[in-house]
Design a protein around this motif. Structure first.
Motif, PDB file in Angstrom:
ATOM      1  N   ALA A   2      -9.696  -1.238   4.574  1.00 54.71           N
ATOM      2  CA  ALA A   2      -8.764  -1.957   4.063  1.00 54.71           C
ATOM      3  C   ALA A   2      -7.560  -2.309   5.184  1.00 54.71           C
ATOM      4  O   ALA A   2      -6.984  -3.302   5.409  1.00 54.71           O
ATOM      5  CB  ALA A   2      -8.091  -1.571   2.799  1.00 54.71           C
ATOM      6  N   SER A   7     -13.299  -4.995  -9.142  1.00 53.21           N
ATOM      7  CA  SER A   7     -13.101  -6.404  -8.787  1.00 53.21           C
ATOM      8  C   SER A   7     -13.817  -7.359  -9.344  1.00 53.21           C
ATOM      9  O   SER A   7     -13.557  -8.536  -9.324  1.00 53.21           O
ATOM     10  CB  SER A   7     -13.156  -6.329  -7.179  1.00 53.21           C
ATOM     11  OG  SER A   7     -14.579  -5.871  -7.174  1.00 53.21           O
ATOM     12  N   THR A  41      -5.902  -5.886   3.979  1.00 51.07           N
ATOM     13  CA  THR A  41      -6.287  -6.564   2.711  1.00 51.07           C
ATOM     14  C   THR A  41      -5.099  -6.541   1.719  1.00 51.07           C
ATOM     15  O   THR A  41      -5.002  -7.247   0.748  1.00 51.07           O
ATOM     16  CB  THR A  41      -7.506  -5.996   2.282  1.00 51.07           C
ATOM     17  OG1 THR A  41      -8.554  -5.908   3.096  1.00 51.07           O
ATOM     18  CG2 THR A  41      -8.179  -6.942   0.877  1.00 51.07           C
ATOM     19  N   PHE A  63     -12.520  -8.673   3.006  1.00 49.19           N
ATOM     20  CA  PHE A  63     -12.230  -8.513   1.775  1.00 49.19           C
ATOM     21  C   PHE A  63     -13.406  -7.934   1.140  1.00 49.19           C
ATOM     22  O   PHE A  63     -13.740  -6.871   0.482  1.00 49.19           O
ATOM     23  CB  PHE A  63     -11.630  -9.558   0.986  1.00 49.19           C
ATOM     24  CG  PHE A  63     -11.404  -9.504  -0.514  1.00 49.19           C
ATOM     25  CD1 PHE A  63     -10.519  -9.408  -1.151  1.00 49.19           C
ATOM     26  CD2 PHE A  63     -12.638 -10.205  -1.408  1.00 49.19           C
ATOM     27  CE1 PHE A  63     -10.158  -9.450  -2.528  1.00 49.19           C
ATOM     28  CE2 PHE A  63     -12.528 -10.153  -2.583  1.00 49.19           C
ATOM     29  CZ  PHE A  63     -11.365  -9.731  -3.391  1.00 49.19           C
ATOM     30  N   VAL A 120     -11.051  -3.845  -4.214  1.00 44.89           N
ATOM     31  CA  VAL A 120     -10.315  -5.045  -3.916  1.00 44.89           C
ATOM     32  C   VAL A 120     -10.001  -5.782  -5.168  1.00 44.89           C
ATOM     33  O   VAL A 120     -10.436  -5.258  -6.083  1.00 44.89           O
ATOM     34  CB  VAL A 120     -11.153  -5.927  -2.795  1.00 44.89           C
ATOM     35  CG1 VAL A 120     -11.285  -5.275  -1.519  1.00 44.89           C
ATOM     36  CG2 VAL A 120     -12.528  -6.296  -3.518  1.00 44.89           C
ATOM     37  N   ILE A 153      -5.585  -4.838  -2.752  1.00 39.72           N
ATOM     38  CA  ILE A 153      -6.183  -3.880  -3.234  1.00 39.72           C
ATOM     39  C   ILE A 153      -5.891  -2.984  -4.273  1.00 39.72           C
ATOM     40  O   ILE A 153      -4.503  -3.152  -4.424  1.00 39.72           O
ATOM     41  CB  ILE A 153      -6.106  -2.717  -1.857  1.00 39.72           C
ATOM     42  CG1 ILE A 153      -6.577  -3.320  -0.700  1.00 39.72           C
ATOM     43  CG2 ILE A 153      -6.692  -1.247  -2.112  1.00 39.72           C
ATOM     44  CD1 ILE A 153      -7.951  -3.188  -0.497  1.00 39.72           C
TER      45      ILE A 153
END
Ligand code: IPE
Length: 271
Positions: free
Chosen positions: A61, A110, A66, A79, A144, A154
């Motif tokens: 990340a 996610s 991200t 991502f 994510v 995140i």
């Protein structure tokens, strides 16, 4: 259900934070055994398991930036890569807990999480509530997430727990890391740092001023952010206790889950 507890295994304890994508399988297996014996001791104990990403998601990340937003092809590929790497650690954790006899069900945050400006606004609750209803242990993890104002971001396990706590009203949240609670300095660098046994309205202002960042690469804010999130939560949830314990200390997770006093562990956050 006699009690509902959310347990987070911090990325610092289940991975080697200094080496990319390196899990600590023996520690993960021991924590799974500890949880299994606490569940055997109290079959009415409801559990939601969460885990961090340590040297899996955090390093990836950070490489892709991200947390600060996702824009353009490379950034979206980043991502997806972070999601893949975070899920890889999830597979290791879930396999170990399954092998210890715990009826875990992995839920990918996610797949349903929606954020705005990095704040988690919503995620699917039904799989979590149905899992609990049927005696399963839903497993969530730092991942994510889509974000209305910055494309993607995140989310930490603590953010997920804060969101779920609003609806599920847990009795306890147990955060398992590498140090035995919250300290007034950095216990890994400063041997004179002392553990703060309890954080409450009485000492929060001074504790907040003392806490600094955490070790290694942590895109979700380090110790201060994590404790501050928990303080906000206990303030709004009378009766909720948050315990910060060390997963390095054998038996700490089991005895805290069993509310036994065999091992005196960690810091309690209550209002
Ligand atoms: C971080 O989640 C998620 C990613 C970087 C993908 P957490 O904030 O819950 O993880 P740890 O405990 O700090 O590793």
């Amino acid at each position: 259900m006699s009690e509902l507890a959310f347990v987070k295994l911090g990325g610092s304890v289940i991975t080697d934070k200094t080496r990319a994508e390196t899990a600590r399988p023996e520690v993960i297996r021991r924590l799974a055994r500890e949880m299994a014996s606490a569940m055997a001791a109290d079959p009415g104990l409801g559990l939601v398991l969460g885990h961090g990403s340590g040297s899996f998601g955090h390093i990836a990340a950070q490489r892709h930036g991200t947390r600060g937003g996702v824009r353009g092809t490379d950034s979206w590929r980043g991502f997806a890569e972070v999601a893949t790497i975070a899920a890889r650690l999830n597979r290791t954790v879930v396999d170990a807990f399954h092998d210890a006899g715990i009826p875990v069900w992995s839920l990918q945050p996610s797949a349903s999480a929606h954020c705005d400006g990095g704040e988690l606004e919503s995620m699917a609750l039904e799989p979590v509530t149905k899992a609990l209803k049927h005696g399963l242990v839903p497993v969530l993890y730092g991942d994510v997430a889509l974000d209305a104002s910055q494309g993607g971001t995140i989310i930490s396990t603590e953010q997920i727990f804060v969101y779920l706590a609003r609806y599920l009203e847990p009795d306890r949240i147990i955060l398992v890391g590498t140090v035995d609670g919250v300290f007034d300095g950095d216990p890994l660098r400063d041997p004179s740092a002392r553990q703060i046994p309890e954080i409450s309205a009485a000492n929060w202002a001074s504790v907040e001023a003392l806490l600094g960042g955490s070790h290694g690469t942590d895109v979700t804010g380090g110790m201060l952010a994590k404790v501050a999130d928990m303080v906000d939560l206990v303030r709004q949830s009378p009766g909720l206790e948050v315990q910060v314990i060390s997963g390095e200390q054998e038996g700490a997770l089991r005895t805290v889950l069993e509310r036994s006093t065999e091992v005196r562990a960690g810091t309690v956050i209550r209002w």
